[in-house]
Each structure stands twice: as C-alpha cells, then as structure tokens.
Design a protein around this motif. Structure first.
Motif, PDB file in Angstrom:
ATOM      1  N   VAL A   1       0.851  -1.190   0.000  1.00  0.00           N
ATOM      2  CA  VAL A   1       0.000   0.000   0.000  1.00  0.00           C
ATOM      3  C   VAL A   1       0.891   1.245   0.000  1.00  0.00           C
ATOM      4  N   ARG A   2       0.561   2.137  -0.908  1.00  0.00           N
ATOM      5  CA  ARG A   2       1.300   3.399  -1.013  1.00  0.00           C
ATOM      6  C   ARG A   2       0.321   4.503  -1.392  1.00  0.00           C
ATOM      7  N   LYS A   3       0.759   5.743  -1.163  1.00  0.00           N
ATOM      8  CA  LYS A   3      -0.044   6.897  -1.593  1.00  0.00           C
ATOM      9  C   LYS A   3       0.257   7.151  -3.065  1.00  0.00           C
ATOM     10  N   SER A   4      -0.796   7.272  -3.826  1.00  0.00           N
ATOM     11  CA  SER A   4      -0.649   7.536  -5.251  1.00  0.00           C
ATOM     12  C   SER A   4      -0.091   8.944  -5.466  1.00  0.00           C
ATOM     13  N   PRO A   5       0.870   9.094  -6.375  1.00  0.00           N
ATOM     14  CA  PRO A   5       1.376  10.432  -6.686  1.00  0.00           C
ATOM     15  C   PRO A   5       0.323  11.320  -7.363  1.00  0.00           C
ATOM     16  N   ILE A   6      -0.742  10.708  -7.837  1.00  0.00           N
ATOM     17  CA  ILE A   6      -1.810  11.492  -8.472  1.00  0.00           C
ATOM     18  C   ILE A   6      -3.124  11.366  -7.696  1.00  0.00           C
ATOM     19  N   ALA A   7      -3.008  11.144  -6.397  1.00  0.00           N
ATOM     20  CA  ALA A   7      -4.202  10.971  -5.558  1.00  0.00           C
ATOM     21  C   ALA A   7      -5.109  12.203  -5.607  1.00  0.00           C
ATOM     22  N   ASP A   8      -4.533  13.387  -5.542  1.00  0.00           N
ATOM     23  CA  ASP A   8      -5.345  14.605  -5.573  1.00  0.00           C
ATOM     24  C   ASP A   8      -6.047  14.761  -6.922  1.00  0.00           C
ATOM     25  N   ALA A   9      -5.329  14.472  -7.992  1.00  0.00           N
ATOM     26  CA  ALA A   9      -5.915  14.555  -9.332  1.00  0.00           C
ATOM     27  C   ALA A   9      -7.038  13.539  -9.484  1.00  0.00           C
ATOM     28  N   THR A  10      -6.823  12.356  -8.961  1.00  0.00           N
ATOM     29  CA  THR A  10      -7.839  11.302  -9.030  1.00  0.00           C
ATOM     30  C   THR A  10      -9.109  11.736  -8.296  1.00  0.00           C
ATOM     31  N   THR A  11      -8.939  12.244  -7.095  1.00  0.00           N
ATOM     32  CA  THR A  11     -10.083  12.708  -6.312  1.00  0.00           C
ATOM     33  C   THR A  11     -10.826  13.823  -7.046  1.00  0.00           C
ATOM     34  N   ASN A  12     -10.063  14.749  -7.614  1.00  0.00           N
ATOM     35  CA  ASN A  12     -10.649  15.872  -8.343  1.00  0.00           C
ATOM     36  C   ASN A  12     -11.458  15.391  -9.550  1.00  0.00           C
ATOM     37  N   VAL A  13     -10.909  14.460 -10.305  1.00  0.00           N
ATOM     38  CA  VAL A  13     -11.617  13.925 -11.474  1.00  0.00           C
ATOM     39  C   VAL A  13     -12.897  13.206 -11.042  1.00  0.00           C
ATOM     40  N   LEU A  14     -12.802  12.384 -10.011  1.00  0.00           N
ATOM     41  CA  LEU A  14     -13.974  11.633  -9.562  1.00  0.00           C
ATOM     42  C   LEU A  14     -15.079  12.564  -9.052  1.00  0.00           C
ATOM     43  N   LYS A  15     -14.709  13.606  -8.324  1.00  0.00           N
ATOM     44  CA  LYS A  15     -15.705  14.558  -7.826  1.00  0.00           C
ATOM     45  C   LYS A  15     -16.365  15.315  -8.984  1.00  0.00           C
ATOM     46  N   LYS A  16     -15.591  15.639 -10.000  1.00  0.00           N
ATOM     47  CA  LYS A  16     -16.153  16.365 -11.141  1.00  0.00           C
ATOM     48  C   LYS A  16     -16.998  15.447 -12.024  1.00  0.00           C
ATOM     49  N   CYS A  17     -16.660  14.165 -12.066  1.00  0.00           N
ATOM     50  CA  CYS A  17     -17.533  13.206 -12.766  1.00  0.00           C
ATOM     51  C   CYS A  17     -18.887  13.137 -12.067  1.00  0.00           C
ATOM     52  N   ASP A  18     -18.869  13.181 -10.744  1.00  0.00           N
ATOM     53  CA  ASP A  18     -20.102  13.184  -9.955  1.00  0.00           C
ATOM     54  C   ASP A  18     -20.961  14.400 -10.316  1.00  0.00           C
ATOM     55  N   ILE A  19     -20.323  15.538 -10.505  1.00  0.00           N
ATOM     56  CA  ILE A  19     -21.037  16.759 -10.904  1.00  0.00           C
ATOM     57  C   ILE A  19     -21.667  16.572 -12.284  1.00  0.00           C
ATOM     58  N   ALA A  20     -20.907  15.998 -13.212  1.00  0.00           N
ATOM     59  CA  ALA A  20     -21.413  15.803 -14.576  1.00  0.00           C
ATOM     60  C   ALA A  20     -22.643  14.893 -14.574  1.00  0.00           C
ATOM     61  N   VAL A  21     -22.590  13.834 -13.800  1.00  0.00           N
ATOM     62  CA  VAL A  21     -23.744  12.928 -13.730  1.00  0.00           C
ATOM     63  C   VAL A  21     -24.946  13.663 -13.128  1.00  0.00           C
ATOM     64  N   ALA A  22     -24.721  14.455 -12.089  1.00  0.00           N
ATOM     65  CA  ALA A  22     -25.819  15.208 -11.472  1.00  0.00           C
ATOM     66  C   ALA A  22     -26.416  16.208 -12.456  1.00  0.00           C
ATOM     67  N   ALA A  23     -25.572  16.858 -13.244  1.00  0.00           N
ATOM     68  CA  ALA A  23     -26.073  17.805 -14.248  1.00  0.00           C
ATOM     69  C   ALA A  23     -26.931  17.098 -15.286  1.00  0.00           C
ATOM     70  N   ILE A  24     -26.474  15.941 -15.725  1.00  0.00           N
ATOM     71  CA  ILE A  24     -27.235  15.173 -16.730  1.00  0.00           C
ATOM     72  C   ILE A  24     -28.568  14.716 -16.151  1.00  0.00           C
ATOM     73  N   VAL A  25     -28.536  14.215 -14.929  1.00  0.00           N
ATOM     74  CA  VAL A  25     -29.770  13.766 -14.287  1.00  0.00           C
ATOM     75  C   VAL A  25     -30.763  14.921 -14.175  1.00  0.00           C
ATOM     76  N   THR A  26     -30.280  16.079 -13.804  1.00  0.00           N
ATOM     77  CA  THR A  26     -31.152  17.245 -13.649  1.00  0.00           C
ATOM     78  C   THR A  26     -31.741  17.679 -14.985  1.00  0.00           C
ATOM     79  N   ILE A  27     -30.904  17.746 -15.999  1.00  0.00           N
ATOM     80  CA  ILE A  27     -31.353  18.230 -17.304  1.00  0.00           C
ATOM     81  C   ILE A  27     -32.274  17.228 -17.994  1.00  0.00           C
ATOM     82  N   SER A  28     -32.004  15.955 -17.817  1.00  0.00           N
ATOM     83  CA  SER A  28     -32.790  14.958 -18.523  1.00  0.00           C
ATOM     84  C   SER A  28     -34.072  14.569 -17.800  1.00  0.00           C
ATOM     85  N   ALA A  29     -34.245  15.083 -16.609  1.00  0.00           N
ATOM     86  CA  ALA A  29     -35.454  14.738 -15.826  1.00  0.00           C
ATOM     87  C   ALA A  29     -36.688  15.406 -16.370  1.00  0.00           C
TER      88      ALA A  29
END
Length: 179
Positions: free
Chosen positions: A151-179
């Motif tokens: 087990v080690r800390k990923s050198p891109i852990a912050d980038a990974t978290t940022n991408v995943l959080k922004k993917c969550d935003i994109a899905v929420a936007a799509i859900v809102t618009i397509s509802a």
C-alpha cells in the motif's frame, strides 16, 4: 390531389412545434439557484457549486451537462499531462507498473469522456451517463491499485479525487437536465 404547399406544411409545422418545445425545454436558466439544485445531488455540494460557478462556460448558454463534462475533460487532461513527469521520480518497479496502468486508465478515461461529451451534446444522456460511469471505473481502478499491498499513496491521488468529484457533478447535471 394534395398541393405542394399542403405537403410542405405537413412536414414543416411539426418541425416548428418540435423546435419551439425543444427551445423551451433545453434552455434551463442557469443561475445560482439552479446550480444549487444540481449540486444537492452530489457528495460534496460546496465543491460542486464553486466548480460550476467558477467556470465561465456555465453561464455562457451551453447545456450544463456539456459544460460539466468539459470541466472533467479539462481536469483529466491536466492529470494526463502530469503523469509522464512523475516517472522520473519512480524507481520502484511496482510504482512504475502502477503508474503505467494509471496512465493508461487516465488516457482511456479522457477518450471516453470525449465520447460522453459528444453524446451529451446530441442529447443522448443515457449513453453520456454510461460513458462517465465507465470513466469513473477506470479512474477508480488506478486509485484502487495503490490500496493493495504494498500500500502506497498515489502520486496522483489529488488529481484522481478531483476527477472523480467532477464526474459526480457531470452525472448530477445530466440527471437534472434529462429529468
């Protein structure tokens, strides 16, 4: 016998009605209240709100679904550009293999997000959502590779978290618009 004008009106009138209905439904006014309603659907509403509000494309008149995917694409591109420089600092074979796999996952995710962008731009929200979830799984695989021994800390852990959080935003936007 039907006149050419009658034939033309049979074709044009439904197109005009559809176009008008589309204009009314597709042009959701994007203001702070609307952003907050979208952001209530994600794990980190404050991050969502500040991310969307800070991007000028949010208020430029494009679909929020398209804009939110573009935000993720920009974020993942930064990570993709960062990865090659990280190899200089990796001497351990396990770390190099993990980073090579992450590089592949991020590159695949970037291509997948570009397809999600195209799908969302053409109003194919189901496909767009599916492609974003595919990207989440790819980026998650990178993140998970650092959680198995050794087990080690990923050198891109912050980038990974940022991408995943922004993917969550994109899905929420799509859900809102397509509802």
């Amino acid at each position: 016998m039907t006149s050419p004008i009658n034939c033309l009106s049979i074709l044009v009138i439904p197109l005009l009605v559809t176009s008008l209905l589309y204009q009314v439904s597709a042009r959701q006014k994007v203001d702070e209240a609307f952003l907050r309603s979208v952001c209530q659907k994600v794990k980190d509403p404050d991050f969502c709100f500040s991310t969307l509000k800070a991007d000028p494309r949010t208020f430029a008149g494009a679909s929020l679904a398209v804009v939110s995917i573009a935000i993720v694409i920009d974020t993942i591109q930064v990570a993709v550009d960062q990865i090659p420089g990280l190899f200089r600092d990796l001497s351990d074979r396990v770390d190099r293999i993990r980073m090579e796999n992450c590089q592949r996952d991020f590159n695949d995710g970037l291509l997948t997000l570009r397809n999600a962008y195209a799908a969302s731009a053409s109003k194919n929200y189901a496909q767009s959502t599916s492609l974003i979830i595919d990207t989440i799984n790819k980026i998650g695989a990178c993140d998970n590779s650092y959680k198995i021994p050794p087990v080690r800390k990923s050198p891109i852990a912050d980038a990974t978290t940022n991408v995943l959080k922004k993917c969550d935003i994109a899905v929420a936007a799509i859900v809102t618009i397509s509802a």
